[in-house]
Enzyme design. Structure first.
Site, PDB file in Angstrom:
ATOM      1  N   ASP A 453      60.612  27.440 -22.001  1.00 41.58           N
ATOM      2  CA  ASP A 453      60.534  28.325 -23.335  1.00 41.58           C
ATOM      3  C   ASP A 453      61.542  29.717 -23.324  1.00 41.58           C
ATOM      4  O   ASP A 453      62.165  29.614 -22.009  1.00 41.58           O
ATOM      5  CB  ASP A 453      58.964  29.093 -23.234  1.00 41.58           C
ATOM      6  CG  ASP A 453      58.672  29.623 -21.849  1.00 41.58           C
ATOM      7  OD1 ASP A 453      59.605  29.275 -20.988  1.00 41.58           O
ATOM      8  OD2 ASP A 453      57.579  30.315 -21.675  1.00 41.58           O
ATOM      9  N   ASP A 758      50.401  26.608 -24.142  1.00 44.74           N
ATOM     10  CA  ASP A 758      51.255  25.543 -23.511  1.00 44.74           C
ATOM     11  C   ASP A 758      50.478  24.432 -22.990  1.00 44.74           C
ATOM     12  O   ASP A 758      51.178  23.396 -22.462  1.00 44.74           O
ATOM     13  CB  ASP A 758      52.235  25.855 -22.716  1.00 44.74           C
ATOM     14  CG  ASP A 758      53.219  27.134 -23.227  1.00 44.74           C
ATOM     15  OD1 ASP A 758      53.848  26.633 -24.410  1.00 44.74           O
ATOM     16  OD2 ASP A 758      53.492  28.133 -22.923  1.00 44.74           O
TER      17      ASP A 758
END
Length: 831
Positions: A453, A758
């Site tokens: 990310d 996530d």
């Protein structure tokens, strides 16, 4: 090699291996000298199965107990209240409720009984705590004495003498001990004292030496694992104590603590809901029920071990440790061990095969030596005459054969891997990276793709408002200097509304640190906006005291926005909303023009605003829209509108790239590791950051998440190798990318994550990397992911690459060590 040694029965998945596969290789590992030592660091499947059955029984008992307790309490209510008596210990500590009585209110979810104590405020008075100030630090020891510690009953650690006993369970050592005793008996009968003792005593001394060395090694290894386990349990939660918000260890929680809960947190103790918004709890870990439970004033009961799926809240801790249902449940679960790694299983297979070869050679050696001895006696016509010397000769032949088995069966192969991986865990822990499972060390060293990310991993995660567009003007607001009305060049009415939008629609807070200075608590984006509001001269406390919050919709990865509905004392209700530009632009039908007037938002003006947003994004700024709406009486009560907003401002937030990231990316690429950036940001922002990091080489290698997920499998197969950036991605998009990368191309995928959104991708990946996650969220995440690493270094991605190099070097060392052990075993057999 696998085909040569026929290791098909010794193959397991790196994660989520089936129980059948785990049992299969154990059944095939037949040649084992010491099963207790060889399989000490492998999962005990029988205990695991028993624990799961016991867990189900406990869940059912809890559910039945709740129903019975409710019925009993209703009966007590019908009969009438009895005199409430306090023990001397509780009375002397100035508390007004017994620990078990307080815990039973939560377990029984008895709202009437709670109200009889005065509700949440009444309970707070009885445990002598202020709901705004929290627990006083000088009172913690008393609370722990009366209400207990937040610890669960754990299995006592193994002592050194238990490892000595395990080492004595080696079958070959037992045989050698028998041989030694026989040797001593025969020796004393034939050669007398002390010469007859020499051979047998030498064997016994060797056995004692081997046992002590083995036990000391295993004991030191257990201490190392205990230290690692202690590090893994260092979890913090946010509480209000001494009038300020702070982080404390989950084990330091006491009854009366005011705990702050958010999305993804695991409830750390039993407690009562104080205040919050849209709080939904997943209680499946306790009750087995999958439906989410809404928590509010009429249903304020929070149970330890449950998880926050949506919303935020403050809770008052009412029971800790073994007085919670979660504590009772944890007490019943035995440590069954974690699944073994594929390398450990294959080496058990290699050890089994070499053991069979060694056993065959040992039997053959004994038969040849015995046959030769018998033939020699027959040739000398002594076949019918046997003496004690002949018996000693045969005994020596047998001892030689057993010795061949001892040195040929490579019991140390799987243990060598375990010790090496444990050493890797220790090294990484010293490097401020905590690996939760041994298998992560093995798999991480062979990673071929990293899906990272952006925020906090590639960037510093210290955000500041850099630019703002409002009233059709772009203002550069970077720097720490205070801004005023004249600097912003907007009307006083719009300026006031802007401050309201910033302060009222925010989950961030201004708190006092230990030195009395102001500190900001909240997500980086929230604190950046709050800090900008403070620079404009606003006071969030004053703004928030003047209004009543009617409803809050917290930000999550699906909504991509946060909304709040507030009522003002002078009358009137307003809704404030902030979020992703593409979401809010669809919700707005007006905007504020250069004269401060509300103007209809035409398609042309939408295009102009979109150009502003893209301009901010091209400068690597995270873009956010702020909007407001006046809500009239005709709108449904306490309902936040989804349209009709007025666009107030577009904010550009700067999050600088971490130093050393570009060099780390180049190191990964040179090592053959593909680096992909997956982010929820605007695609132009993502491209700008990716180019700065050296990840993106061509614009066509960037794609938006929804576009990727809408493609067919054949189309995905064609574009996945070229994807370098995925923007505007939802958790499902990230999950799809990871799944298809593994299934279609056989990649070993590492995924970084910074929150429970996530979770799907982290679970699907080969290695889940939790970058700097702290607090109870760790507990929530740890239950889902087989492999988890916590990086808390200042340079996240650079640290990740250095950890990869460390693991690769350690795995190379493991290979060399295994080669030496195998050669030693083979040379012994051939010799």
């Amino acid at each position: 090699m696998d085909r040569l040694l026929n290791l098909k029965e010794f193959e397991v998945e790196s994660k989520h291996s089936s129980e059948a596969a785990l049992r299969r290789w154990r059944e095939c590992a037949t040649i084992v000298r010491n099963r207790r030592r060889r399989f000490r660091n492998t999962a005990n499947l029988d205990k695991r199965s028993q624990a799961e059955q016991q867990k189900l029984k406990i869940k059912e008992k809890i559910r039945v107990a709740l129903l019975v307790q409710k019925a009993a309490l209703q009966f007590i209510d019908a009969v009438g209240p009895t005199d409430y008596k306090l023990s001397n210990e509780v009375r002397e500590a100035n508390f007004g409720i017994e620990p078990d009585d307080l815990a039973s209110i939560i377990h029984g979810r008895h709202i009437k009984r709670l109200k009889s104590h005065g509700g949440v405020e009444g309970i707070a008075l009885k445990v002598t705590v202020s709901l705004t100030e929290g627990v006083r630090s000088d009172n913690i020891a008393t609370r722990q004495k009366i209400y207990g510690f937040n610890h669960y009953t754990e299995k006592p650690p193994r002592t050194f003498w238990m490892f000595v006993w395990d080492a004595f369970q080696d079958l070959t050592l037992i045989i050698l001990m028998i041989c030694a005793v026989i040797s001593i008996g025969v020796g004393l009968a034939t050669e007398g004292w002390p010469k007859g003792m020499y051979d047998g005593a030498g064997i016994l001394l060797s056995i004692i030496l081997v046992v002590l060395v083995t036990a000391i090694s295993d004991y030191r290894q257990s201490l190392q694992f205990r230290d690692l386990d202690r590090e893994k349990k260092k979890i913090s939660v946010q509480v209000t104590r001494d009038g300020r918000r702070q982080q404390v260890s989950i084990y330091d929680l006491v009854v009366g603590d005011v705990v702050h809960l958010g999305i993804g947190n695991q409830v750390p103790a039993d407690g009562l809901f104080i205040l919050g918004y849209s709080l939904q709890i997943d209680e499946s870990s306790l009750s087995g029920e999958t439906d989410l439970v809404d928590i509010y004033e009429q249903n304020p009961f929070l149970l330890s071990g449950t998880k926050v799926r949506d919303g935020s809240a403050k809770m008052l801790v009412t029971a800790v440790g073994m007085r919670t249902e979660w504590g009772k449940l944890m007490e019943t679960l035995n440590e069954a061990g974690e699944d073994e790694t594929p390398l450990q299983v294959k080496l058990n297979g290699v050890a089994t095969i070499i053991g069979k070869i060694g056993l065959s050679f040992a039997v053959l050696t004994f038969m040849v030596l015995t046959l030769r001895f018998v033939i020699e006696k027959a040739l000398k016509n002594e076949f019918t005459h046997w003496s004690s010397t002949d018996a000693m000769t045969l005994l020596n032949y047998f001892a030689i054969s057993v010795t061949i088995i001892v040195v040929a069966v490579p019991e140390g192969l799987p243990l060598a891997v375990t010790l090496s991986l444990a050493f890797a865990m220790k090294q990484l822990m010293e490097e401020r990276a905590l690996v939760r499972h041994l298998s992560a060390c093995e798999t991480m060293g062979s990673a071929s793709c990293i899906c990272t990310d952006k925020t906090g991993t590639l960037t510093t995660n210290h955000m500041v408002v850099d630019k703002i567009w409002t009233c059709e003007k772009i203002k550069d607001v970077s720097g720490d200097e205070s801004k005023n009305l004249d600097d912003m060049e907007i009307s006083e009415r719009i300026f006031s509304t802007l401050l309201r939008t910033i302060f009222l629609n925010s989950s961030a807070e201004v708190v006092k640190d230990e030195k009395g200075n102001n500190a900001l608590l909240g997500t980086p984006t929230e604190t950046a906006l709050l800090e900008f509001g403070l620079l404009l001269g606003g006071d969030p406390d004053v703004q928030r005291r003047q209004i009543q919050v009617l409803k809050v919709e917290p930000f999550n990865s699906d909504r991509k926005k946060m909304s709040v509905l507030v009522a003002f004392p002078e009358g009137g209700v307003q809704a404030f909303c902030k979020g992703a530009p593409e979401i809010l632009l669809r919700m707005c039908d007006k905007f504020v023009d250069c004269s401060g007037e509300l103007v209809l938002l035409s398609e042309e003006r939408v295009r102009n605003i979109t150009d502003v947003i893209n301009g901010f994004a091209s400068e690597a700024l995270r873009t956010l829209c702020l909007a407001v709406k006046d809500v009239d009486e005709t709108f449904p009560e306490n309902s936040i509108p989804e349209s009709g907003y007025t666009l107030l401002a577009v904010v550009g937030i700067k999050d600088p790239v971490r130093p050393g990231v570009k060099e780390a990316v180049q190191t990964c690429l040179a090592a053959g590791i593909t680096v992909r950036m997956v982010t929820g940001d605007n695609i132009n922002t993502a491209k700008a950051i990716a180019k700065e990091c050296g990840i993106l080489t061509a614009d066509e290698n960037a794609i938006e998440g929804p576009e990727f997920s809408s493609k067919s499998l054949d189309e995905m197969k064609g574009i996945i190798p070229n994807i370098q950036v995925m923007a505007r991605s939802k958790p499902s998009d990230k999950f799809n990318l990871v799944t298809h990368s593994r299934n279609m191309f056989g990649d070993v995928v590492a995924v970084t994550g910074d929150g429970t959104n996530d979770a799907p991708a982290l679970r699907q990946s080969d290695i889940g990397l939790a970058m700097g996650i702290t607090g109870t969220e760790v507990m929530c995440v740890a239950q889902f992911y087989l492999m988890m690493m916590f990086l808390t270094s200042l340079n996240m991605f650079s640290s990740l690459c250095s950890r990869l190099l460390i693991l690769f070097a350690i795995l190379c060392g493991v290979v060399h060590l295994l080669f030496i052990l195998l050669m030693f075993s083979l040379v012994t057999i051939s010799g």
